[in-house]
Design an enzyme around this catalytic site. Sequence first.
Site, PDB file in Angstrom:
ATOM      1  N   ASN A  86     -11.049   1.738   1.757  1.00  0.00           N
ATOM      2  CA  ASN A  86     -10.437   1.642   0.437  1.00  0.00           C
ATOM      3  C   ASN A  86     -11.243   0.779  -0.534  1.00  0.00           C
ATOM      4  OD1 ASN A  86      -8.089   2.164  -1.357  1.00  0.00           O
ATOM      5  ND2 ASN A  86      -7.910  -0.059  -1.273  1.00  0.00           N
TER       6      ASN A  86
ATOM      7  N   TRP B  29     -14.809  10.871 -14.824  1.00  0.00           N
ATOM      8  CA  TRP B  29     -14.053  10.592 -13.600  1.00  0.00           C
ATOM      9  C   TRP B  29     -13.536  11.867 -12.944  1.00  0.00           C
ATOM     10  CZ3 TRP B  29      -9.029  12.279 -13.341  1.00  0.00           C
ATOM     11  CH2 TRP B  29      -8.357  12.530 -14.545  1.00  0.00           C
TER      12      TRP B  29
ATOM     13  N   TRP C  10     -18.865  11.058 -22.208  1.00  0.00           N
ATOM     14  CA  TRP C  10     -19.395  11.061 -20.842  1.00  0.00           C
ATOM     15  C   TRP C  10     -20.787  11.683 -20.827  1.00  0.00           C
ATOM     16  CZ3 TRP C  10     -16.584   8.048 -17.951  1.00  0.00           C
ATOM     17  CH2 TRP C  10     -15.204   7.981 -18.105  1.00  0.00           C
TER      18      TRP C  10
ATOM     19  N   TRP D 219       2.068   1.520  -3.555  1.00  0.00           N
ATOM     20  CA  TRP D 219       1.097   2.113  -4.484  1.00  0.00           C
ATOM     21  C   TRP D 219       1.122   3.630  -4.379  1.00  0.00           C
ATOM     22  CZ3 TRP D 219      -1.426   0.331  -8.560  1.00  0.00           C
ATOM     23  CH2 TRP D 219      -2.523   1.037  -9.057  1.00  0.00           C
TER      24      TRP D 219
ATOM     25  N   TRP E  74      -8.475   7.444  -9.482  1.00  0.00           N
ATOM     26  CA  TRP E  74      -9.650   7.689 -10.317  1.00  0.00           C
ATOM     27  C   TRP E  74      -9.393   7.256 -11.762  1.00  0.00           C
ATOM     28  CZ3 TRP E  74     -14.630   8.495  -9.624  1.00  0.00           C
ATOM     29  CH2 TRP E  74     -15.066   8.853  -8.343  1.00  0.00           C
TER      30      TRP E  74
ATOM     31  N   GLU F 125       0.837  -1.203   0.000  1.00  0.00           N
ATOM     32  CA  GLU F 125       0.000   0.000   0.000  1.00  0.00           C
ATOM     33  C   GLU F 125       0.872   1.252   0.000  1.00  0.00           C
ATOM     34  OE1 GLU F 125      -3.395   0.011  -0.299  1.00  0.00           O
ATOM     35  OE2 GLU F 125      -2.992  -2.116  -0.667  1.00  0.00           O
TER      36      GLU F 125
END
Length: 477
Positions: A342, A360, A307, A279, A383, A276
Amino acid sequence: MSSAPALVWFREDFRLADNAALSAAAREGTPLLCVFVFDKHHKPGSAACWWLDGALRALDASLKKHGGTLHVLDGDPCVLIPALAQEMAASAVHWNRRYDPAGRKIDTTIKSALKDRGIPAHSFPGALLHEPWSVRTKADTPFQVFTPFWRAARDLPEPRPPLPAPDTLSFASFPSKMADACVEIDALNLRPTNPDWAEGFRETWDVGEEAAHSMLTDFMDNALEGYAKKRDYPASEVTSRLSPYLRFGHVTPAQLWHAAQTVPASEEDRSRFLSELGWREFAWSILFERSDLSTRNIRTEFDALPWRNDPKGLSAWQKGRTGYPLVDAGMRELWHTGWMHNRVRMVVASFLVKHLLIDWRLGEQWFTDTLVDHDPASNPMNWQWNAGTGVDAAPFFRIMSPILQSEKFDPEGDYIRRWVPELSRVPSKIIHTPWAADSKALAACGVVLGRDYPEPVVDHKMARDRALSTWKNLRDA
């Protein structure tokens, strides 16, 4: 040894321990002037502003225990830091590096201004395990996929041991000629009023370095064991919840790294937790190269994706009124606490982008304003990952079902009941899909759809088919 005072500039490193800039200045043995500059042009989102207020107060309290204070300035750091350093005849200016585009530009500008004045500027690492430019492919290019990035990072020397807080600190007086630049923390207006929407924040969080280490110790002692399997279940509350403390530098990645090495845990649990951190490092390596991470698709073929303009759908999502209980629970947890589990973050993001086909970037902007742990690298990268538009992204055709996610990771509905209290009496077998339940059974639980809890804003199968069709048309084009 120079008797001239040193200037220590705090930014997003509100701590005394493992603070390389503070420790280096303290080792010189000269008096210190500790400052923070509030730059309204780089102001964080509303929830993060609430946290910043607490961070400033906590750091000021820590410095006062050593006989000092945190001087808060309001204005442009590119003007104020060089001017203050010159006025106080600083022996040097010390700060910890930032890696976002705006932060790097500010650092470069200030270093140049200090050089022109003959004042040494010293910047230090501390916000990451490794500097972004140190983890590169063999071709000396940035990684685009996490797994090889993290493998390369793990092959680097282990992060240095954390620095202790300085034993002794001495402090200089603030120069009277620049007193007008100083403000009280209250004057920054970082806390909400009229209305005060932060009651849930205050119930949920203690802000500051001391609170961060208390949470770190509690997590390592009680939750690291079993973390790999339990972390996906939002009702179990076994995640570390250290993200806002990392975001504001109350605790450092190096401190987390070394703490994880010293407690008994399986290698699976330890590796999962450390990944984590990896990341987060990966996100910063991307932002370091891509200043437009929050505004532009990394995969430019998605620039042509049509979109939907759906203000009602966006509002329902923001308010936790979509009719999908797990999505609504997550969005309400976010609004009340400034944080979200998360696994649920992935579910709500996928729902907005793929079920509602809403850009997004609108979700990213909402999280920017409502997350206390908003991170300018992790937030947009996550995102884009969910939308399929970024690096190492989940393919757009992989559409996360909010129903299956709910049934798998909140099987008894405990998380839903906590954050969607109108469903608190609904039995587990129907709480994930109340619209599919018998209306009499729901009424017996005090729920009438459309009155007590909304009907789904979109049909799951229709939304999935629409998203797949949109993606197929884009691919074919």
